[in-house]
Design an enzyme around this catalytic site. Structure first.
Site, short mmCIF file in Angstrom:
data_model
loop_
_atom_site.label_atom_id
_atom_site.label_comp_id
_atom_site.label_asym_id
_atom_site.label_seq_id
_atom_site.Cartn_x
_atom_site.Cartn_y
_atom_site.Cartn_z
CB CYS A 1 -18.78 63.74 -75.50
SG CYS A 1 -18.32 64.83 -74.17
CD GLU B 1 -22.15 59.60 -64.44
OE1 GLU B 1 -21.48 58.85 -63.73
OE2 GLU B 1 -21.88 59.88 -65.62
N1 DGL Z 1 -20.56 63.75 -71.97
C1 DGL Z 1 -20.50 65.10 -71.48
C2 DGL Z 1 -21.24 66.02 -72.46
O1 DGL Z 1 -22.07 65.60 -73.22
C3 DGL Z 1 -21.09 65.22 -70.09
C4 DGL Z 1 -20.26 64.56 -69.01
C5 DGL Z 1 -18.91 65.20 -68.83
O2 DGL Z 1 -18.81 66.31 -68.28
O3 DGL Z 1 -17.94 64.58 -69.27
O4 DGL Z 1 -20.99 67.20 -72.44
#
Ligand code: DGL
Length: 247
Positions: free
Chosen positions: A70, A150
């Site tokens: 993430c 999504e």
């Molecule tokens: N996984 C998050 C990122 O890579 C995107 C989704 C979210 O906002 O949690 O920043």
């Protein structure tokens, strides 16, 4: 080698895809915090708290490494995760900066950073890229791409309208950092919008590059065992994972 891959939800599967393609691990434990996604609109304190809880979860497995897939967590909570983890923790932001520096030789190149609000507000990519000599940077929070992906919308009118909304004031970039787990899924559409000369930096490829080049991971495993965990509806994550990863 046993690795834990952490994401706020399902998006980190794009990083798992790169890890599987390069066969760098014997076992991957994937944890998506599906009950609390999205992280990209939350504040730093909350992101850190959730990230520390993910490290606690991973303590149930004897891991050699944790990869933070993430971008939002990598931008805000890596230091705090490292403080509480008993194994090394690496994140996609650092890897993305290294991959950009490897791919782009001209320091005056215009680099566009895309990410969630939290990632862009952290200025983590900008700080890292400036330290490597890049100073022609643009950054844009493009959080709408997360729900669009999504919804499994990878092309078409809605996406085109969102591109116009976000990119009409953006100068044509030489390179784009796809600074969010979900964005590689619309990389073809982004490439079409900006043209094929624009170089796209993908978090999964960047992590693989960092592991292979900087950390000298050179064992290729014949098979990778993959286990999915989620804080809500793990069955759904597993089903999406199997579909996305084609396994
Ligand atoms: N996984 C998050 C990122 O890579 C995107 C989704 C979210 O906002 O949690 O920043």
């Amino acid at each position: 080698m046993k690795v834990g891959v952490f994401d706020s939800g399902i998006g980190g599967l794009t990083v798992v895809k790169s890890l599987l393609q390069h066969r760098l691990f014997e076992e991957i434990i994937y944890f998506g915090d599906t009950a609390r996604v999205p992280y990209g609109i939350k504040d730093k304190t909350t992101i850190i708290r959730y990230a520390i809880e993910a490290v606690e979860f991973f303590k149930n497995f004897e891991l050699d490494l944790i990869i933070v897939a993430c971008n939002t967590v990598s931008a805000h909570a890596l230091t705090e995760m490292r403080e509480v983890s008993s194994c090394p923790v690496i994140g996609v932001v650092e890897a993305g900066i290294l991959a950009t520096a490897n791919a782009i030789k001209d320091k005056n190149s215009n680099i566009l950073i895309l990410g969630t609000k939290a990632t862009i507000n952290s200025k983590a990519y900008e700080t890292g890229l400036k330290a490597k000599g890049f100073n022609n940077l643009q950054a844009k929070a493009t959080g709408l791409f997360v729900p669009i992906v999504e919804e499994e919308i990878y092309s078409g009118e809605i996406l085109e309208a969102t591109f116009r909304h976000y990119f009409s004031d953006i100068a044509k970039p030489d390179a784009i950092i796809l600074g969010c787990t979900h964005f590689p899924l619309i990389s073809d559409a982004i490439q079409n919008y900006f043209g094929k000369e624009t170089i796209l930096i993908h978090s999964g490829d960047a992590i693989v590059q960092q592991l292979e080049i900087d950390f000298k991971f050179n064992t290729k495993y014949e098979k990778t065992k993959l286990e999915f965990f989620a804080s809500e509806n793990p069955e759904s994550l597993k089903a999406i994972g199997k579909k996305w990863l084609n396994i």
